[in-house]
Design a protein around this motif. Structure first.
Motif, PDB file in Angstrom:
ATOM      1  N   GLY A 112      -2.941  -2.385   6.770  1.00 19.25           N
ATOM      2  CA  GLY A 112      -3.377  -2.680   8.123  1.00 19.25           C
ATOM      3  C   GLY A 112      -2.733  -3.901   8.740  1.00 19.25           C
ATOM      4  O   GLY A 112      -3.241  -4.419   9.741  1.00 19.25           O
ATOM      5  N   SER A 113      -1.614  -4.364   8.226  1.00 17.03           N
ATOM      6  CA  SER A 113      -1.025  -5.616   8.705  1.00 17.03           C
ATOM      7  C   SER A 113      -0.462  -5.524  10.121  1.00 17.03           C
ATOM      8  O   SER A 113      -0.227  -6.545  10.762  1.00 17.03           O
ATOM      9  CB  SER A 113       0.088  -6.086   7.753  1.00 17.03           C
ATOM     10  N   MET A 114      -0.237  -4.294  10.617  1.00 17.59           N
ATOM     11  CA  MET A 114       0.328  -4.142  11.963  1.00 17.59           C
ATOM     12  C   MET A 114      -0.672  -3.532  12.950  1.00 17.59           C
ATOM     13  O   MET A 114      -0.293  -3.084  14.028  1.00 17.59           O
ATOM     14  CB  MET A 114       1.594  -3.285  11.906  1.00 17.59           C
ATOM     15  N   LYS A 115      -1.960  -3.513  12.599  1.00 14.77           N
ATOM     16  CA  LYS A 115      -2.961  -3.041  13.552  1.00 14.77           C
ATOM     17  C   LYS A 115      -2.936  -3.933  14.788  1.00 14.77           C
ATOM     18  O   LYS A 115      -2.696  -5.125  14.678  1.00 14.77           O
ATOM     19  CB  LYS A 115      -4.365  -3.101  12.942  1.00 14.77           C
ATOM     20  N   GLU A 116      -3.196  -3.439  16.013  1.00 14.12           N
ATOM     21  CA  GLU A 116      -3.504  -2.060  16.285  1.00 14.12           C
ATOM     22  C   GLU A 116      -2.260  -1.256  16.640  1.00 14.12           C
ATOM     23  O   GLU A 116      -2.333  -0.067  16.946  1.00 14.12           O
ATOM     24  CB  GLU A 116      -4.515  -1.930  17.411  1.00 14.12           C
ATOM     25  N   THR A 117      -1.096  -1.913  16.641  1.00 14.53           N
ATOM     26  CA  THR A 117       0.150  -1.212  16.970  1.00 14.53           C
ATOM     27  C   THR A 117       0.371  -0.036  16.037  1.00 14.53           C
ATOM     28  O   THR A 117       0.707   1.070  16.479  1.00 14.53           O
ATOM     29  CB  THR A 117       1.346  -2.179  16.875  1.00 14.53           C
ATOM     30  N   LEU A 118       0.174  -0.265  14.749  1.00 12.54           N
ATOM     31  CA  LEU A 118       0.331   0.778  13.739  1.00 12.54           C
ATOM     32  C   LEU A 118      -0.904   0.790  12.853  1.00 12.54           C
ATOM     33  O   LEU A 118      -1.339  -0.261  12.364  1.00 12.54           O
ATOM     34  CB  LEU A 118       1.584   0.526  12.891  1.00 12.54           C
ATOM     35  N   LEU A 119      -1.460   1.964  12.632  1.00 12.66           N
ATOM     36  CA  LEU A 119      -2.652   2.115  11.817  1.00 12.66           C
ATOM     37  C   LEU A 119      -2.297   2.700  10.454  1.00 12.66           C
ATOM     38  O   LEU A 119      -1.287   3.402  10.309  1.00 12.66           O
ATOM     39  CB  LEU A 119      -3.662   3.030  12.515  1.00 12.66           C
ATOM     40  N   ILE A 120      -3.138   2.429   9.477  1.00 17.65           N
ATOM     41  CA  ILE A 120      -2.962   3.048   8.161  1.00 17.65           C
ATOM     42  C   ILE A 120      -2.953   4.567   8.335  1.00 17.65           C
ATOM     43  O   ILE A 120      -3.843   5.132   8.969  1.00 17.65           O
ATOM     44  CB  ILE A 120      -4.092   2.633   7.206  1.00 17.65           C
ATOM     45  N   GLY A 121      -1.930   5.215   7.795  1.00 21.22           N
ATOM     46  CA  GLY A 121      -1.824   6.666   7.916  1.00 21.22           C
ATOM     47  C   GLY A 121      -0.904   7.130   9.019  1.00 21.22           C
ATOM     48  O   GLY A 121      -0.653   8.327   9.143  1.00 21.22           O
ATOM     49  N   ASP A 122      -0.384   6.209   9.835  1.00 23.31           N
ATOM     50  CA  ASP A 122       0.632   6.593  10.808  1.00 23.31           C
ATOM     51  C   ASP A 122       1.916   6.978  10.071  1.00 23.31           C
ATOM     52  O   ASP A 122       2.288   6.344   9.077  1.00 23.31           O
ATOM     53  CB  ASP A 122       0.940   5.440  11.769  1.00 23.31           C
ATOM     54  N   PHE A 123       2.588   7.995  10.558  1.00 24.48           N
ATOM     55  CA  PHE A 123       3.852   8.446   9.972  1.00 24.48           C
ATOM     56  C   PHE A 123       4.927   8.372  11.050  1.00 24.48           C
ATOM     57  O   PHE A 123       4.745   8.877  12.157  1.00 24.48           O
ATOM     58  CB  PHE A 123       3.720   9.882   9.461  1.00 24.48           C
ATOM     59  N   LEU A 124       6.032   7.724  10.723  1.00 21.30           N
ATOM     60  CA  LEU A 124       7.100   7.577  11.712  1.00 21.30           C
ATOM     61  C   LEU A 124       8.460   7.734  11.055  1.00 21.30           C
ATOM     62  O   LEU A 124       8.588   7.728   9.823  1.00 21.30           O
ATOM     63  CB  LEU A 124       6.987   6.221  12.413  1.00 21.30           C
ATOM     64  N   PHE A 125       9.474   7.909  11.899  1.00 27.06           N
ATOM     65  CA  PHE A 125      10.854   7.921  11.436  1.00 27.06           C
ATOM     66  C   PHE A 125      11.522   6.630  11.891  1.00 27.06           C
ATOM     67  O   PHE A 125      11.424   6.251  13.058  1.00 27.06           O
ATOM     68  CB  PHE A 125      11.615   9.131  11.981  1.00 27.06           C
ATOM     69  N   VAL A 126      12.181   5.965  10.960  1.00 26.67           N
ATOM     70  CA  VAL A 126      12.850   4.701  11.247  1.00 26.67           C
ATOM     71  C   VAL A 126      14.264   4.987  11.732  1.00 26.67           C
ATOM     72  O   VAL A 126      15.029   5.698  11.067  1.00 26.67           O
ATOM     73  CB  VAL A 126      12.898   3.819   9.983  1.00 26.67           C
ATOM     74  N   ASN A 127      14.624   4.450  12.885  1.00 29.80           N
ATOM     75  CA  ASN A 127      15.943   4.643  13.472  1.00 29.80           C
ATOM     76  C   ASN A 127      16.957   3.741  12.765  1.00 29.80           C
ATOM     77  O   ASN A 127      17.031   2.544  13.030  1.00 29.80           O
ATOM     78  CB  ASN A 127      15.890   4.334  14.967  1.00 29.80           C
ATOM     79  N   LYS A 128      17.731   4.310  11.847  1.00 28.59           N
ATOM     80  CA  LYS A 128      18.692   3.519  11.080  1.00 28.59           C
ATOM     81  C   LYS A 128      19.958   3.194  11.859  1.00 28.59           C
ATOM     82  O   LYS A 128      20.729   2.331  11.461  1.00 28.59           O
ATOM     83  CB  LYS A 128      19.061   4.258   9.790  1.00 28.59           C
ATOM     84  N   MET A 129      20.178   3.887  12.958  1.00 27.34           N
ATOM     85  CA  MET A 129      21.385   3.643  13.742  1.00 27.34           C
ATOM     86  C   MET A 129      21.248   2.396  14.609  1.00 27.34           C
ATOM     87  O   MET A 129      22.235   1.890  15.142  1.00 27.34           O
ATOM     88  CB  MET A 129      21.677   4.854  14.635  1.00 27.34           C
ATOM     89  N   ALA A 130      20.005   1.888  14.750  1.00 25.41           N
ATOM     90  CA  ALA A 130      19.747   0.792  15.685  1.00 25.41           C
ATOM     91  C   ALA A 130      20.524  -0.473  15.341  1.00 25.41           C
ATOM     92  O   ALA A 130      21.009  -1.160  16.247  1.00 25.41           O
ATOM     93  CB  ALA A 130      18.249   0.496  15.727  1.00 25.41           C
ATOM     94  N   TYR A 131      20.641  -0.788  14.035  1.00 26.46           N
ATOM     95  CA  TYR A 131      21.273  -2.047  13.640  1.00 26.46           C
ATOM     96  C   TYR A 131      22.511  -1.863  12.774  1.00 26.46           C
ATOM     97  O   TYR A 131      23.037  -2.829  12.226  1.00 26.46           O
ATOM     98  CB  TYR A 131      20.262  -2.919  12.871  1.00 26.46           C
TER      99      TYR A 131
END
Length: 278
Positions: free
Chosen positions: A41-60
């Motif tokens: 829960g370290s990124m609540k409320e932006t990200l909640l436990i159980g959120d699933f996302l794809f990380v954009n590796k092309m960004a950097y």
């Protein structure tokens, strides 16, 4: 005899198909997008436990950290990016590299443990960072803060690790309402996001951190429940994170489940599907 040859050829073709599929998936994950589940829960409320996302590796751009890890301690499998692409480590540079922006939500490799972390980028190379009475100061200037009510959630075990939230309104019984104060924080470049507060603690009063060249300073949005750059790596935090340890930027939540498993459809959070990360 011809029957056996056909059976043998079919088996070989099946194996080849599986191998090709794995290779394509590996290349796709290495170069473009990496799946990431939010475990804490370290990124609540932006990200909640159980959120699933794809990380954009092309960004950097790409570094040794762009190689995928496979961490399954339960099955004795711990293959880190360093094991696969460690030969590219050591120069703190990136191929096709571009600089991250303050306020980006970034997945990166912990400089010591090699585990993947996700936090918000707060400090750029050369910045001074300090927290005074719970207020973030960047280069000697306090950021803009605006009170924005409260964040409320049920006191219950969350996610596969069955973590329970910390609450500002004291000990809360099972099924009760856990409350945290919410504020909107605006960084010097105009990026605004919600942060949560639980109470006064040591991380609300820090010394001055000067971000070294080629490194970045990260903090969780759930400020009183985040092991981040405010803590040295040896003390359980992440300290300053090298440029080459960045994996990618979190842009959008694809799926979200509040339960122990994504298969528990009754715990799905439909309002978070395809939600932009800000």
């Amino acid at each position: 005899m011809a029957e056996k040859e056909k059976t043998g050829n079919a088996f070989v073709e099946t194996v080849k198909t599986i191998v090709y599929a794995l290779l394509i998936a590996g290349v796709f994950r290495t170069l473009f997008f990496q799946p990431f589940w939010i475990p804490s829960g370290s990124m609540k409320e932006t990200l909640l436990i159980g959120d699933f996302l794809f990380v954009n590796k092309m960004a950097y751009g790409y570094s040794y950290a762009s190689c995928p890890s496979l961490m399954l301690p339960r099955f004795g499998i711990e293959i880190d990016a360093m094991d696969v692409c460690g030969v590219f480590d050591g120069d703190n540079t990136r191929l096709f590299g571009s600089e991250p922006e303050r306020g980006d939500v970034v997945v990166f490799r912990h400089p010591v443990s090699g585990r993947d972390y996700i936090k918000r980028l707060i400090g750029l190379p050369g910045d001074t960072i300090q927290v005074k009475a719970g207020v973030l100061n960047i280069n000697g200037t306090p950021v803009e803060l605006r009170d924005d009510g409260t964040f409320e959630e049920e006191m219950t075990a969350q996610g596969p690790q069955r973590l329970r939230p910390r609450c500002e309104n004291g000990p809360v019984g099972e099924g009760g309402t856990c409350i945290k104060s919410r504020q909107i924080e605006t960084l010097p470049n105009g990026v605004s996001h919600a942060i949560l507060n639980i109470g006064d603690q040591q991380s609300d009063r820090t010394g001055v951190y000067t971000v070294p060249e080629g490194h970045y300073f990260f903090m969780g949005d759930n400020r009183d429940n985040s092991a981040d750059s405010r803590l040295a790596q040896q003390a359980g935090g992440v300290g300053f994170v090298p440029y080459e340890n960045l994996i990618g930027r979190a842009d959008r939540i694809m799926f979200s489940s509040a339960g122990r498993s994504m298969l528990f459809f009754w715990t799905w959070r439909g309002d978070r599907f395809f939600k932009a990360v800000k």
